[in-house]
Design a protein around this motif. Structure first.
Motif, PDB file in Angstrom:
ATOM      1  N   ASP A1332      31.160  64.842  93.247  1.00  0.00           N
ATOM      2  CA  ASP A1332      30.929  66.292  93.322  1.00  0.00           C
ATOM      3  C   ASP A1332      29.562  66.608  93.905  1.00  0.00           C
ATOM      4  OD1 ASP A1332      33.406  66.941  92.298  1.00  0.00           O
ATOM      5  OD2 ASP A1332      32.720  66.943  90.222  1.00  0.00           O
ATOM      6  N   GLU A1333      28.544  65.875  93.471  1.00  0.00           N
ATOM      7  CA  GLU A1333      27.187  66.123  93.968  1.00  0.00           C
ATOM      8  C   GLU A1333      27.102  65.857  95.466  1.00  0.00           C
ATOM      9  OE1 GLU A1333      24.651  63.638  91.697  1.00  0.00           O
ATOM     10  OE2 GLU A1333      25.030  64.686  89.795  1.00  0.00           O
ATOM     11  N   GLN A1334      27.711  64.780  95.932  1.00  0.00           N
ATOM     12  CA  GLN A1334      27.642  64.465  97.345  1.00  0.00           C
ATOM     13  C   GLN A1334      28.452  65.443  98.174  1.00  0.00           C
ATOM     14  OE1 GLN A1334      25.438  62.257  98.376  1.00  0.00           O
ATOM     15  NE2 GLN A1334      24.999  61.983  96.203  1.00  0.00           N
ATOM     16  N   ALA A1335      29.556  65.935  97.611  1.00  0.00           N
ATOM     17  CA  ALA A1335      30.378  66.896  98.355  1.00  0.00           C
ATOM     18  C   ALA A1335      29.616  68.191  98.617  1.00  0.00           C
ATOM     19  CB  ALA A1335      31.666  67.181  97.580  1.00  0.00           C
ATOM     20  N   LEU A1336      28.780  68.595  97.664  1.00  0.00           N
ATOM     21  CA  LEU A1336      28.004  69.828  97.843  1.00  0.00           C
ATOM     22  C   LEU A1336      27.013  69.715  98.997  1.00  0.00           C
ATOM     23  CD1 LEU A1336      27.277  70.737  94.104  1.00  0.00           C
ATOM     24  CD2 LEU A1336      28.905  71.838  95.650  1.00  0.00           C
ATOM     25  N   LYS A1337      26.645  68.496  99.369  1.00  0.00           N
ATOM     26  CA  LYS A1337      25.655  68.312 100.443  1.00  0.00           C
ATOM     27  C   LYS A1337      26.288  68.337 101.829  1.00  0.00           C
ATOM     28  CE  LYS A1337      22.731  65.488  97.424  1.00  0.00           C
ATOM     29  NZ  LYS A1337      22.088  64.173  97.223  1.00  0.00           N
ATOM     30  N   HIS A1338      27.620  68.429 101.904  1.00  0.00           N
ATOM     31  CA  HIS A1338      28.293  68.416 103.205  1.00  0.00           C
ATOM     32  C   HIS A1338      29.194  69.654 103.307  1.00  0.00           C
ATOM     33  CE1 HIS A1338      27.406  64.152 102.303  1.00  0.00           C
ATOM     34  NE2 HIS A1338      27.064  64.114 103.577  1.00  0.00           N
ATOM     35  N   ASN A1340      31.647  70.244 105.375  1.00  0.00           N
ATOM     36  CA  ASN A1340      33.051  70.034 105.750  1.00  0.00           C
ATOM     37  C   ASN A1340      33.850  69.315 104.678  1.00  0.00           C
ATOM     38  OD1 ASN A1340      31.574  67.710 106.132  1.00  0.00           O
ATOM     39  ND2 ASN A1340      32.817  66.973 107.848  1.00  0.00           N
ATOM     40  N   VAL A1341      33.349  69.296 103.455  1.00  0.00           N
ATOM     41  CA  VAL A1341      34.068  68.673 102.341  1.00  0.00           C
ATOM     42  C   VAL A1341      34.550  69.779 101.410  1.00  0.00           C
ATOM     43  CG1 VAL A1341      33.919  67.099 100.391  1.00  0.00           C
ATOM     44  CG2 VAL A1341      32.703  66.577 102.502  1.00  0.00           C
ATOM     45  N   ASP A1342      35.872  70.014 101.400  1.00  0.00           N
ATOM     46  CA  ASP A1342      36.432  71.066 100.560  1.00  0.00           C
ATOM     47  C   ASP A1342      36.978  70.476  99.261  1.00  0.00           C
ATOM     48  OD1 ASP A1342      38.627  69.704 101.464  1.00  0.00           O
ATOM     49  OD2 ASP A1342      39.365  71.311 102.747  1.00  0.00           O
ATOM     50  N   GLU A1343      37.572  71.350  98.432  1.00  0.00           N
ATOM     51  CA  GLU A1343      38.090  70.915  97.134  1.00  0.00           C
ATOM     52  C   GLU A1343      39.217  69.908  97.281  1.00  0.00           C
ATOM     53  OE1 GLU A1343      37.396  71.253  93.919  1.00  0.00           O
ATOM     54  OE2 GLU A1343      35.526  72.240  94.452  1.00  0.00           O
ATOM     55  N   GLU A1344      40.044  70.078  98.308  1.00  0.00           N
ATOM     56  CA  GLU A1344      41.137  69.129  98.512  1.00  0.00           C
ATOM     57  C   GLU A1344      40.596  67.738  98.839  1.00  0.00           C
ATOM     58  OE1 GLU A1344      45.093  68.468 101.339  1.00  0.00           O
ATOM     59  OE2 GLU A1344      43.833  70.255 101.574  1.00  0.00           O
ATOM     60  N   THR A1345      39.543  67.701  99.643  1.00  0.00           N
ATOM     61  CA  THR A1345      38.945  66.407  99.986  1.00  0.00           C
ATOM     62  C   THR A1345      38.352  65.742  98.744  1.00  0.00           C
ATOM     63  OG1 THR A1345      38.414  67.253 102.190  1.00  0.00           O
ATOM     64  CG2 THR A1345      37.256  65.271 101.464  1.00  0.00           C
ATOM     65  N   ILE A1346      37.660  66.532  97.899  1.00  0.00           N
ATOM     66  CA  ILE A1346      37.107  65.977  96.662  1.00  0.00           C
ATOM     67  C   ILE A1346      38.229  65.425  95.785  1.00  0.00           C
ATOM     68  CG2 ILE A1346      35.775  66.511  94.595  1.00  0.00           C
ATOM     69  CD1 ILE A1346      34.383  68.709  96.152  1.00  0.00           C
ATOM     70  N   HIS A1347      39.329  66.162  95.693  1.00  0.00           N
ATOM     71  CA  HIS A1347      40.483  65.709  94.903  1.00  0.00           C
ATOM     72  C   HIS A1347      41.002  64.371  95.440  1.00  0.00           C
ATOM     73  CE1 HIS A1347      44.079  66.565  92.333  1.00  0.00           C
ATOM     74  NE2 HIS A1347      44.640  65.730  93.201  1.00  0.00           N
ATOM     75  N   ILE A1348      41.065  64.252  96.756  1.00  0.00           N
ATOM     76  CA  ILE A1348      41.555  63.005  97.361  1.00  0.00           C
ATOM     77  C   ILE A1348      40.585  61.872  97.075  1.00  0.00           C
ATOM     78  CG2 ILE A1348      42.001  61.887  99.577  1.00  0.00           C
ATOM     79  CD1 ILE A1348      43.094  64.576 100.563  1.00  0.00           C
ATOM     80  N   TRP A1349      39.267  62.130  97.163  1.00  0.00           N
ATOM     81  CA  TRP A1349      38.279  61.092  96.859  1.00  0.00           C
ATOM     82  C   TRP A1349      38.449  60.580  95.438  1.00  0.00           C
ATOM     83  CZ3 TRP A1349      33.061  63.328  99.154  1.00  0.00           C
ATOM     84  CH2 TRP A1349      33.133  63.274 100.565  1.00  0.00           C
ATOM     85  N   LYS A1350      38.615  61.498  94.505  1.00  0.00           N
ATOM     86  CA  LYS A1350      38.755  61.091  93.102  1.00  0.00           C
ATOM     87  C   LYS A1350      40.042  60.304  92.897  1.00  0.00           C
ATOM     88  CE  LYS A1350      36.010  64.965  91.332  1.00  0.00           C
ATOM     89  NZ  LYS A1350      35.995  66.217  90.549  1.00  0.00           N
ATOM     90  N   THR A1351      41.101  60.748  93.562  1.00  0.00           N
ATOM     91  CA  THR A1351      42.374  60.045  93.440  1.00  0.00           C
ATOM     92  C   THR A1351      42.285  58.640  94.031  1.00  0.00           C
ATOM     93  OG1 THR A1351      43.626  62.113  93.507  1.00  0.00           O
ATOM     94  CG2 THR A1351      44.790  60.102  94.133  1.00  0.00           C
ATOM     95  N   ASN A1352      41.648  58.537  95.200  1.00  0.00           N
ATOM     96  CA  ASN A1352      41.523  57.215  95.826  1.00  0.00           C
ATOM     97  C   ASN A1352      40.634  56.276  95.022  1.00  0.00           C
ATOM     98  OD1 ASN A1352      43.101  58.149  97.895  1.00  0.00           O
ATOM     99  ND2 ASN A1352      41.410  58.528  99.298  1.00  0.00           N
ATOM    100  N   SER A1353      39.675  56.819  94.290  1.00  0.00           N
ATOM    101  CA  SER A1353      38.725  55.969  93.578  1.00  0.00           C
ATOM    102  C   SER A1353      39.231  55.524  92.212  1.00  0.00           C
ATOM    103  CB  SER A1353      37.382  56.706  93.406  1.00  0.00           C
ATOM    104  OG  SER A1353      37.557  57.886  92.642  1.00  0.00           O
ATOM    105  N   LEU A1354      40.039  56.332  91.537  1.00  0.00           N
ATOM    106  CA  LEU A1354      40.478  55.967  90.181  1.00  0.00           C
ATOM    107  C   LEU A1354      41.979  55.687  90.103  1.00  0.00           C
ATOM    108  CD1 LEU A1354      39.826  55.535  87.192  1.00  0.00           C
ATOM    109  CD2 LEU A1354      40.153  57.985  86.851  1.00  0.00           C
ATOM    110  N   PRO A1355      42.862  56.682  90.276  1.00  0.00           N
ATOM    111  CA  PRO A1355      44.302  56.382  90.109  1.00  0.00           C
ATOM    112  C   PRO A1355      44.810  55.331  91.085  1.00  0.00           C
ATOM    113  CG  PRO A1355      43.890  58.756  90.072  1.00  0.00           C
ATOM    114  CD  PRO A1355      42.621  58.118  90.522  1.00  0.00           C
ATOM    115  N   LEU A1356      44.493  55.484  92.375  1.00  0.00           N
ATOM    116  CA  LEU A1356      45.037  54.545  93.358  1.00  0.00           C
ATOM    117  C   LEU A1356      44.332  53.201  93.311  1.00  0.00           C
ATOM    118  CD1 LEU A1356      45.627  56.787  96.480  1.00  0.00           C
ATOM    119  CD2 LEU A1356      47.099  56.366  94.525  1.00  0.00           C
ATOM    120  N   ARG A1357      43.048  53.197  92.984  1.00  0.00           N
ATOM    121  CA  ARG A1357      42.270  51.964  93.055  1.00  0.00           C
ATOM    122  C   ARG A1357      42.343  51.169  91.759  1.00  0.00           C
ATOM    123  NH1 ARG A1357      39.570  50.435  97.135  1.00  0.00           N
ATOM    124  NH2 ARG A1357      39.869  52.455  98.104  1.00  0.00           N
TER     125      ARG A1357
END
Length: 1508
Positions: A1332-1338, A1340-1357
């Motif tokens: 979340d902190e890193q997304a605020l610094k960019h 072009n990172v929207d809520e959907e992208t943050i959701h995908i990052w979290k999904t790729n890092s925990l559920p999928l990984r």
């Protein structure tokens, strides 16, 4: 002797010698802390529920109420969110004065120890306080018996220096385990006020453990180091309290330099330098004795360097004896494994990331000192003062007494201030807590109470001596002629001076001779001019007098006997005194002229100071950091003040900041210490280009003028640097830019040839250079510049309005009237004239055609009529119907067609929906029955779980399987077996070299270069990256906080790459980089305990339920398909007849107990064996059970027995195909009770076979479609093949049946993973906050992208990996048919975590259709889970590091760390040249000699000689 240490916090020395009364200030609550502002003398008291501000004489000035507060021990701020609170007292824990910004730091015990800032001039005014920044701003302890100490300091980062304070805090059961931290006092970058800037939690204790229970007592700063004094136990086995002093470098934010030294006494410490600083400490023992101990700081530092040197260079040994150990976390036996050359130790005095830390001395090497002074009772406080080169100690005890001790060669107690005199306990400690109800100020001496010399001498007080010429007992500083011989007497022998004789007995008032010059005296007399003469002064010596120095002056003159009368100074004017002499009847005025001067005036820096005329004797005093008279700089005698080296030059401004690309303009550099003479300027560079010094324009120390040269190569922007004598350089913080001006417009564009026209030139970069550098020419003609202005305008980007004006032509308009006086009429309507010129005017056009009149005063002029042009609109009547009618017709037809197709599609949808509803209804009853049976079976299994427990794998096996089981070698991977092929003779050498390689990996500079170099290599494929990341995880497992720091650094780089160069949504989707696999391993490590505590049980029950549901129906052992499954590709497509058999099993060697086992008559013999083993050994993990290949199954229907096997000579044959034997093949039925015996053998029996069977094809229930009998007809083959592939609707109902039966187990698992109401692993919250902190610094990172990052890092990984591979966490066997069903649930879990909507149709896979109804519910669970985690209290870096350190400490010793290091080095060896090149190109790597160290490691591991 055990030591308890404390310091006198409120005993202030009263400098006056007058008999002032003792001053007191009582409080109603206990005083916890006392501090004093040295600049103002104010005293601040930190008490329970109050802060008091007192004047220097203890007079009340202000106060602030800090409690009671609504709080509870378990409350997490803000308090408004807490329940079950009650008013609780606020104990002051820390009080610090920050003189730089005029604030008082106040930390209390409420709200988790959050601090506030208050105004030093009025503590009632709160400058800063917030309680919503989370755990990272918790400073103090909430427990009353936990001590907190602090010290003000500063910290430099990114060339910015800011105020910080270091905190030492004991551990309480409700507190963070962090013991020492560095807290910032301003918002800077990502830090907020009071946040800890010390990134790793190096100095911390273990939660809820008695080991290392610290009691901090004091903190101080000296020589760039921070020192803490505290007591603690050595370990949990001994309650003996030991005293330690710890030291760390002030700017070491990682605490690599933290080293602890035990302090003891009862030994001689040797000689001490008279100028060195000393640490004084009071200590007490268990036998009711106390002592004052003295530890020279230079000796403490020397011993600390011995400890550090022993660890870095001598394997932790001094004189071959272990001298160093690692407190807190590091393994004790391998802590000191580095090998730093002793001549390089100075480079690592503040530690390094690759060196071991923290360190502590063993008790045998404690620093010992003799007690200076001993007494009975309990000393609690000490204060030290120096008077007349005498050291005086004031020691307080728990009875309120203060002992005065003269610390000479032999300490002497010379006085006591009784406790009843000040009516309070001075510094009583009960449970390590101050219990003071009053503060008292007493004088340190009572000199004036003695009226004769002998009684004054008898005091033996270093403060008191006999002032001979004044005849009184005073301090030396109060005796005016104390500097004269025998002017002030102090003698340890208590001797007074006596006058025996004096000579000569008389002295002439007048002396004549050649050495005395006689002057005439002119006096102003009132009436008696001729009676007496006035004194006269001339030739004063010295004539130059520095300010602040008491200087005697001698004169020459006449009638000096008049000065025996009254003298006074009337006025002071420009260094000239007018002295007045009064002698009864006359008044004389005498002028004495001398020059007073102040070295600091006009000499603000060192260079200006040294430029001063030598007659003034001005020197630059480093201690005071200013220019002073040489005698006012209290430095060491050996220091040459006249040759003090000035600091580096400092550049404060450059004018101008922009210059043309071809240079040739002058710039002025302003600053300080820019040399003393113009020749001192050695070189000047501007943006990398040389700048020619213009010596004639040089100003001493303040400014330098130079002419810039042309810019030869980019970049066009750079710093300004000035070099002076002795290679001292100063660099600007800002940049100078080369650029050319770009004119874009000139107004007006025309003018008369005679000139005189003012023009305005606009454009870009016109501020290049200064006004004197700008020359303007127009067609070769010089243009004088009147004004040089740079302006900026805000442009409105809205669409402009178009204004149409009516223009009228004529002459002399502007000569008649102004625009306001002009009136225009169109018809009878008046219109405003907008512009009036000499030959035309403009007005707003009228709405209609009419006659126009213009009025100038009373004159009216007819201007003609207004007419508008009319267009022929006739064509529109033809065009509109021709276009619109066909369009309407086309739209109508399209709508009719769309409506018909829509209705047809809706009818088809309703038909399919109705079929599905009927299908669901048809299987509902079946599901109920199946679910009831399953629940009964699972209830029995739950009872088995309670008896045998869930077969969780231990941590090592878990990590081995997660990290290395998917590797190419599988279970035979060297990391799992732990076997290295190393010759016995080289094992010690290799192990030592691997330890050195481990230290090298602990260098962040090396590790980042190492990973980047590998990933740049083309043959470093994805499999190698995954394997290398897993090796790094094991190798760095001992320092997981460091591993996390590396992972964060690499993730930030990866994030920048995806955000700016790729699609951000694809980040972390696959393990294509080392850091992505590192993240997967990090999650696996951090969630292991969560699996065991929470999610493991529902996952295991889901696995068991799937296994049971599959095995209750036929399973084809050959094609791995089952009747009951969730996967349509694994669904058995034929109706196989079967029946359930109840077998009685007798296990050989297990007694006569019979086990009842349910099997199917269509089961193969191997399947029967597996079911029997599963039931008989159900309370044992899979790895401890016998395997089916290692047992024989014997059937005894009568007196003889028969061994059953999958294939034998009795196997049925159908052409070239042979069917695997089943129980039905042997006619085993449920009607006959069979006695089966399992014989467990110690070796493997190969399947029984025959040469006749070798060419036969084998099948179990159905033959594979691609292996149909070649003798069948072509039509028959096609028919069989189509029948095999075609799964009818009745077979698909089995999927629904199994899905409905397992639904509760699937839901339970999903809830255990996605329910935030339960315990959320701290790693999940910590990492999601990071995203979340890193997304605020960019942008072009929207809520959907943050959701995908979290999904790729925990559920999928992580979760999908565990869900598909239960054998990673459990000691179980996962068959292929069970794995197929788990894959369907894993895919459903993945679909639930995506944001995209899944559009289903008749062509969609059955697996997706199966859970289509539940997917929306699961999606909402995921969304709520992510939202709830975002709202949780943040996990601070300290808490995360504490958790990681606990994992490291608990499990690292079990892993194959040395094997991982050996395997990692294989990559270093393979890419050796590339790594060396990368290190040589990195300045940080070169400064740490990383290339040399890698060469040494390579020489040892590969047994070869390198260039070294």
């Amino acid at each position: 002797m055990a030591c308890w240490v404390s310091f006198l916090l409120f005993f202030f020395c009263q400098s006056t010698s007058h008999a002032d009364p003792i001053k007191e200030f009582p409080t109603k609550t206990l005083i916890n802390n006392v501090v004093q502002d040295r600049q103002t003398g104010r005293i601040y008291l930190g008490a329970v529920n109050n802060i008091f501000q007192l004047g220097p004489s203890l007079q009340f000035e202000a106060s602030a109420e800090t409690g009671p507060k609504e709080d509870s021990p378990t409350c997490t701020p803000p308090a408004s969110s807490c329940h079950d609170t009650s008013p609780m007292p606020n104990t002051n824990k820390l009080l610090l004065v920050n003189q730089k910004n005029g604030s008082l730091i106040v930390c209390g015990s409420r709200y988790r120890g959050i601090c506030s800032l208050r105004d030093l001039s009025n503590v009632g005014k709160e400058l800063y306080y917030t309680d919503n920044k989370g755990e990272k701003t918790y400073v103090a302890s909430i427990e009353d018996d936990v001590n907190v100490v602090g010290i003000m300091s500063n910290h430099t980062k990114d060339q910015t220096t800011f105020d910080v304070f270091f905190v030492g805090k004991g551990y309480g059961s409700q507190d963070s385990a962090i013991l020492i931290s560095t807290r910032i006092l301003q918002d800077f970058q990502d830090w907020v006020v009071f946040e800890s800037i010390s990134e790793p939690a190096v100095v911390q204790t273990k939660s809820y453990a008695p080991k290392f229970m610290h009691d901090f007592r004091f903190a101080f700063e000296e020589g760039g180091f921070i020192y803490f004094l505290f007591s603690r136990t050595f370990d949990g086995t001994d309650n003996k309290i030991l005293t330690f002093v710890s030291r760390l470098c002030k700017n070491d934010s990682y605490y690599y330099s933290h080293t602890e030294l035990q302090l003891n006494y009862k030994n001689i410490i040797g000689n001490r330098d008279a100028m060195s600083k000393v640490l004084f400490m009071v200590a007490s023992s268990d036998d009711d004795k106390s002592a004052l101990c003295m530890y020279p700081l230079s000796s403490i530092n020397g011993r600390l360097m011995e400890i550090i040197s022993a660890c870095y260079s001598d394997s932790g040994k001094i004189s071959n004896k272990p001298a160093v150990y690692a407190p807190y976390f590091s393994p004790k036996d391998i802590v000191c494994s580095s090998n730093v050359r002793k001549d390089m130790l100075d480079q690592y005095k503040c530690g390094a990331d690759f060196l071991p830390s923290p360190l502590a001395s063993r008790p045998e090497f404690a620093f010992k000192a003799d007690p200076v002074w001993e007494t009975q009772g309990f000393l609690t406080a000490v204060a030290i003062d120096v008077e007349n080169d005498h050291t005086v100690g004031f020691l307080g005890n728990n009875q309120g007494e203060v002992f005065k001790v003269h610390l000479a060669k032999k300490a002497e107690h010379y006085g006591t201030i009784p406790g009843d005199e000040i009516s309070l306990k001075i510094h009583s400690l009960i449970a390590s807590r101050l219990v003071i109800l009053q503060i008292t100020k007493v004088p340190v001496q009572t000199c004036l109470q003695k009226t004769d010399c002998q009684s004054c001498m008898d005091l033996k007080d270093p403060y008191c001596g006999w002032c001979v010429l004044e005849g009184r007992c005073t301090r030396r500083s109060e005796c005016k002629r104390a500097e004269e011989k025998n002017g002030w007497l102090w003698s340890p022998a208590q001797q007074c001076v006596k006058i025996a004789s004096f000579s000569p007995p008389n002295f002439s008032r007048e002396k004549r001779g050649s050495s005395v010059r006689i002057y005439n005296c002119y006096c102003f007399l009132s009436y008696f001019v001729s009676l007496m003469s006035c004194p006269r002064f001339e030739n004063p010596d010295p004539s130059l007098i520095p300010v602040g120095v008491k200087t005697p002056i001698s004169f020459e003159g006449m009638h000096l006997n008049q000065i025996s009368h009254f003298i006074s100074i009337k006025e002071e004017l420009r260094g000239s005194w007018q002295v007045i002499f009064r002698n009864f009847l006359f008044l004389c005025f005498v002028h004495l002229s001398v020059t007073l001067y102040n070295c600091a005036k006009g000499r603000e820096d060192c260079s200006l100071c040294k430029y001063a005329d030598s007659k003034y004797k001005c020197v630059w005093c480093r201690k005071q950091n200013k220019c002073v008279f040489e005698k006012l700089c209290g430095t060491h005698q050996d220091e040459d003040l006249q040759n003090v080296q000035c600091p580096n030059p400092e550049i404060t401004d450059v004018k101008p900041l922009y210059g043309p690309l071809n240079g040739s303009i002058s710039i002025t550099i302003f600053g300080s210490n820019l040399g003393i003479h113009k020749e001192d300027i050695k070189s000047i560079t501007v943006a990398g280009e040389p700048c020619i010094h213009q010596k004639e324009k040089y100003s001493v120390s303040k400014s330098v003028v130079c002419e810039i040269g042309p810019k030869r190569k980019p970049p066009n922007e750079g710093k300004v640097e000035v070099e002076v004598n002795d290679n001292k350089r100063g660099m600007s913080r800002f940049s100078f830019t080369y650029r050319d001006p770009v004119p874009t417009a000139v107004k007006p564009s025309r003018g008369p040839k005679a000139g005189g026209t003012l023009i305005t030139i606009s454009g870009k970069f016109l501020e290049t250079g200064s006004k004197v550098d700008v020359q303007v020419t127009i067609g070769g003609v010089h243009c004088a510049m009147c004004l040089f202005v740079v302006s900026f305008k805000n442009f409105n980007q809205n669409t402009p309005n178009i204004l149409v004006s009516l223009s009228m032509q004529g002459r002399g308009f502007s000569k008649a009237m102004t625009v306001k006086e002009t009136k225009a009429f169109v018809g009878d309507v008046k219109y405003d004239v907008t512009v009036l010129r000499d030959d035309n005017l403009f007005l707003v056009p009228p709405d209609k055609e009419s006659q126009t009149f213009i009025k100038f005063g009373k004159a009216e002029f007819k201007a003609g009529s207004v007419q508008y042009e009319r267009k022929n609109d006739l064509s529109l009547y033809i065009i509109i119907p021709a276009v619109i009618v066909p369009m309407l017709l086309i739209i109508t037809i399209s709508f009719i067609l769309w409506s018909r197709n829509s209705q047809q599609a809706e009818r088809e949808y309703e038909k399919v929906k109705h079929q599905l509803e009927n299908l669901e209804e048809s299987v509902r009853d079946r599901c109920k029955k199946e679910f009831t049976d399953l629940m009964i079976e699972m209830e029995d299994h739950t009872n088995d779980l309670n008896e045998g427990g869930i077969p969780f794998l231990d941590y090592k096996t878990y990590t081995d399987r997660v990290f290395f089981l998917p590797s190419k070698d599988g279970a035979n991977d060297v990391m799992i077996t732990g076997k290295l092929d190393i010759p016995e003779a080289r094992k010690n050498t290799v192990n030592a070299a691997l330890n050195q390689f481990s230290n090298l990996l602990n260098s962040k500079t090396f590790l980042i270069n190492f990973i980047r170099t590998l990933e740049r290599s083309h043959d470093f494929n994805a499999r190698a990256r995954v394997y290398c990341a897993s090796l790094l995880t094991v190798a760095l497992h001992g320092k997981l906080e460091y591993y996390t720091d590396i992972m964060r650094t690499l993730l930030l780089e990866l994030m920048e790459e995806y955000v700016h160069s790729k699609n951000p949504k694809l980040m972390l989707r696959r393990s294509e980089t080392v850091v992505e696999r590192m993240l997967c391993n990090w999650m696996s490590i951090c969630l292991y305990q969560f699996l065991k505590d929470s999610a493991g049980e529902p996952l295991y029950k889901l696995f068991r339920a799937i296994k049971h549901q599959i095995e209750k129906g036929p399973v084809d052992a050959r094609v791995k398909k089952a009747k009951y499954t969730l996967n349509d590709t694994g669904l058995l497509g034929d109706d196989v007849e079967y029946s359930v058999l109840n077998l009685q099993v007798l296990v050989q060697g297990e007694g006569l107990d019979v086990t009842y086992v349910k099997v199917l008559n269509c089961d193969t013999i191997s399947q029967v064996k597996e079911k029997i083993i599963e039931q008989v050994y159900r309370n044992l993990p899979y790895s401890q059970r016998p395997k089916a290949d290692g047992v024989t199954l014997e059937w005894r229907p009568g007196s003889t027995g028969q061994i059953l096997s999958d294939l034998d000579l009795t196997s049925q044959k159908e052409g070239r195909w042979r069917r695997i034997n089943t129980l039905a093949h042997y006619n085993v039925s449920t009607d006959i009770m069979c006695c089966l015996k399992v014989s467990i053998v110690l070796f493997y029996f190969p399947p029984i076979g025959n040469a006749l069977l070798e060419d036969d094809k084998v099948f179990h229930l159905v033959r594979p479609a691609e292996e149909l009998d070649e003798f069948k007809s072509k039509r028959g083959s096609i028919k069989d093949k189509s029948m095999t592939k075609a799964i009818t609707e009745i077979y698909l109902t089995r999927l629904l049946s199994v899905k409905g039966t397992l639904q509760q187990f699937v839901d339970n698992f999903f809830r255990s993973v996605l329910c935030s109401g339960a315990v959320v692993p701290p790693a999940v919250k910590y990492f999601f906050d990071f995203l979340d902190e890193q997304a605020l610094k960019h942008n072009n990172v929207d809520e959907e992208t943050i959701h995908i990052w979290k999904t790729n890092s925990l559920p999928l990984r992580f979760w999908v990996n565990i869900l598909k591979n239960p054998h990673f966490i459990f000691d179980v066997h996962v068959s292929e048919v069970v794995d197929a069903s788990l894959s369907v649930i894993a895919q459903t879990f993945m679909d639930a975590c995506t944001k995209s909507e899944h559009k289903l149709s008749r062509d969609s896979p059955s697996n997706k259709l199966l859970y289509a109804k539940e997917i929306s519910t699961y999606k909402k669970m995921v969304d709520d889970y992510y939202k709830d985690i975002r709202l949780m209290v943040p996990v601070s870096d300290q808490d995360m590091n504490t958790h990681l350190a606990e994992v490291s400490r608990s499990h690292t010793s079990k892993l194959n760390t040395q094997v991982a290091l050996h395997q990692l080095y294989q990559y270093a060896s393979k890419y050796y040249d590339e790594i060396i090149k990368s290190l040589e190109e990195d300045p940080a790597a070169r400064s740490k000699n990383l290339t040399t160290r890698l060469n040494q490691i390579a020489a040892a591991l590969e047994n070869k000689v390198t260039d070294l």
